[in-house]
Enzyme design. Structure first.
Site, PDB file in Angstrom:
ATOM      1  CG  HIS A 128      -0.291   0.122   2.539  1.00 33.29           C
ATOM      2  ND1 HIS A 128      -0.023   1.337   3.140  1.00 33.29           N
ATOM      3  CD2 HIS A 128       0.144  -0.827   3.408  1.00 33.29           C
ATOM      4  CE1 HIS A 128       0.545   1.134   4.315  1.00 33.29           C
ATOM      5  NE2 HIS A 128       0.667  -0.174   4.497  1.00 33.29           N
TER       6      HIS A 128
ATOM      7  CG  ASP B 198       3.046   0.920   7.866  1.00 30.64           C
ATOM      8  OD1 ASP B 198       2.867   0.145   6.911  1.00 30.64           O
ATOM      9  OD2 ASP B 198       2.178   1.145   8.734  1.00 30.64           O
TER      10      ASP B 198
ATOM     11  CD  GLU C 286      -2.465  -1.728   5.741  1.00 27.52           C
ATOM     12  OE1 GLU C 286      -2.391  -2.646   6.574  1.00 27.52           O
ATOM     13  OE2 GLU C 286      -2.084  -0.555   5.976  1.00 27.52           O
ATOM     14  CD  GLU C 287      -1.357   2.570   7.465  1.00 29.51           C
ATOM     15  OE1 GLU C 287      -1.961   2.079   8.429  1.00 29.51           O
ATOM     16  OE2 GLU C 287      -0.128   2.455   7.317  1.00 29.51           O
TER      17      GLU C 287
ATOM     18  CD  GLU D  96       2.116  -3.719   5.760  1.00 31.28           C
ATOM     19  OE1 GLU D  96       2.788  -2.899   6.416  1.00 31.28           O
ATOM     20  OE2 GLU D  96       0.939  -3.508   5.381  1.00 31.28           O
TER      21      GLU D  96
ATOM     22  CG  HIS E 262       1.100   3.778  12.253  1.00 33.49           C
ATOM     23  ND1 HIS E 262      -0.110   3.159  12.439  1.00 33.49           N
ATOM     24  CD2 HIS E 262       1.510   3.394  11.023  1.00 33.49           C
ATOM     25  CE1 HIS E 262      -0.414   2.427  11.382  1.00 33.49           C
ATOM     26  NE2 HIS E 262       0.574   2.565  10.501  1.00 33.49           N
TER      27      HIS E 262
END
Length: 377
Positions: A83, A112, A146-147, A171, A351
């Site tokens: 993603h 990520d 995706e998130e 990932e 994140h």
């Protein structure tokens, strides 16, 4: 030639990764994600792929599918699924600029999972430059959502996976550099409280605060967390005027479970919280769900054993585990298609405003992916 002997110039890789990181692409900004897809589509085309742009829907950005030339073009092969959306809003670069400090490089989405997507492309390019033909055709699919649970592209991912024999998901690597061979289930919920407005100064007692009711429900929801099923509330929106008792409040919750049975119990517990109390209505609606990807499936473990052999040649021991924190590997693993996840770069702080990668892992993971592409049959 052994694919593990391929040469990768780390400084050059970082220079070419930089535009990917400096193109901020938060999920909810479709135009920003599409700008990132433009960059990826260009780089994939330069690498020799036949590239398709797939329009977005449901308010999200579009996807990119790239298929590389191969004698068996169109036959089942290897799908690399990643993603390009991130959790970082536009402007994060001001607080988290692309910056290298020794073996660490920082930037929004660098771990990520733009770093892993990038090294996957680098692996394919290096194989081509060395004149090495993979036994199976290779398809790359980059998606935009995706998130937030992949609401708009799950069927696209599943359709592409069904055409292939194997799925690689770059990932972020696990903290020890290990791979993921199964993932827990994740369900999302939309929460709503409906109260009664009033003037907070002149008639406070006449109102029924949706905010206060939601706050109580959040504590109740998060108190349901156990070792087998977790509950968290990560989004809340309410109020506009401090002198008004808010009559509405919206929130989003997430539950993660190790087994389908645990997830089913968690979902039932969430839905049972609905009702009315002290004049405030509480409603729960289901959002998107990632199914359990059961670990230790034979096809996946055969892939892992191959990856472990490759990593031994690279000088480290590759571990495996089932993991929380869903990915699009949930879908392909649930389908029973051999899937190996967390093949991307090493790092930490995903994140967060400290998101970073280990620069040395760029070449390491590119070699690992190149090795898998050459040895999967």
């Amino acid at each position: 030639m052994n694919p593990l002997d391929l040469k990768f110039d780390t400084d050059d890789m970082l220079d070419r990764l930089r535009p990917w990181i400096e193109c901020e692409s938060p999920t909810y900004d479709a135009a920003a994600v599409d700008r990132m897809m433009d960059i990826a589509a260009y780089d994939l085309t330069v690498a020799g792929a036949v590239v398709d742009r797939i329009p977005g829907r449901m308010g999200f950005g579009g996807s990119v599918r790239a298929r590389f030339p191969h004698p068996d073009f169109g036959q089942p092969g290897i799908l690399i699924a990643g993603h390009m959306d991130t959790v970082h809003p536009i402007g994060t670069l001001e607080k988290l600029p692309f910056k290298r400090e020794g073996d660490i490089c920082y930037g929004p989405g660098i771990q990520d999972m733009k770093g892993g997507n990038f090294v996957s492309l680098e692996a394919i390019k290096a194989l081509g430059a060395a004149g090495m033909q993979s036994p199976l055709p290779i398809t790359v699919l980059f998606t935009p959502d995706e998130e937030v649970g992949t609401p708009s592209t799950r069927d696209l991912i599943e359709a592409e996976a069904a055409k292939n024999k194997y799925v690689l998901v770059p990932e972020p690597a696990r903290p020890d550099g290990g791979a993921v061979i199964g993932r827990y289930a994740i369900a999302r919920f939309n929460l709503s409280t409906r109260g009664k407005p009033s003037h907070a100064g002149a008639a406070l007692a006449d109102g029924r605060s949706a905010i206060a009711a939601m706050a109580k429900k959040i504590l109740e929801i998060e108190a349901m967390t156990s070792d087998d099923c977790t509950f968290s509330v990560g989004v809340i929106h309410a109020g506009q005027w401090v002198n008004c008792v808010s009559s509405s409040c919206e929130a989003q919750a997430l539950t993660m479970a190790k087994t389908q049975e645990d997830l089913d119990r968690g979902v039932a517990a969430m839905m049972a919280l609905q009702g009315e109390e002290n004049g405030v209505i509480f409603e729960v609606t289901r959002g998107v769900t990632r199914p359990v990807w059961e670990p230790d499936q034979p096809g996946t473990m055969a892939m892992f054993d191959l990856a472990k052999e490759l990593c031994a040649e690279l000088g480290f021991d590759l571990t495996s585990a089932s993991a929380g924190g869903g990915s699009d590997g949930n879908f392909t693993g649930y389908m029973g298609i051999p899937t190996l996840d967390s093949l991307g770069v090493r790092g930490r702080g995903l994140h967060t405003l400290g998101e970073q990668i280990d620069v040395s892992s760029l070449a390491e993971r590119a070699k690992l992916i190149a090795g898998l592409l050459m040895r999967l049959e």
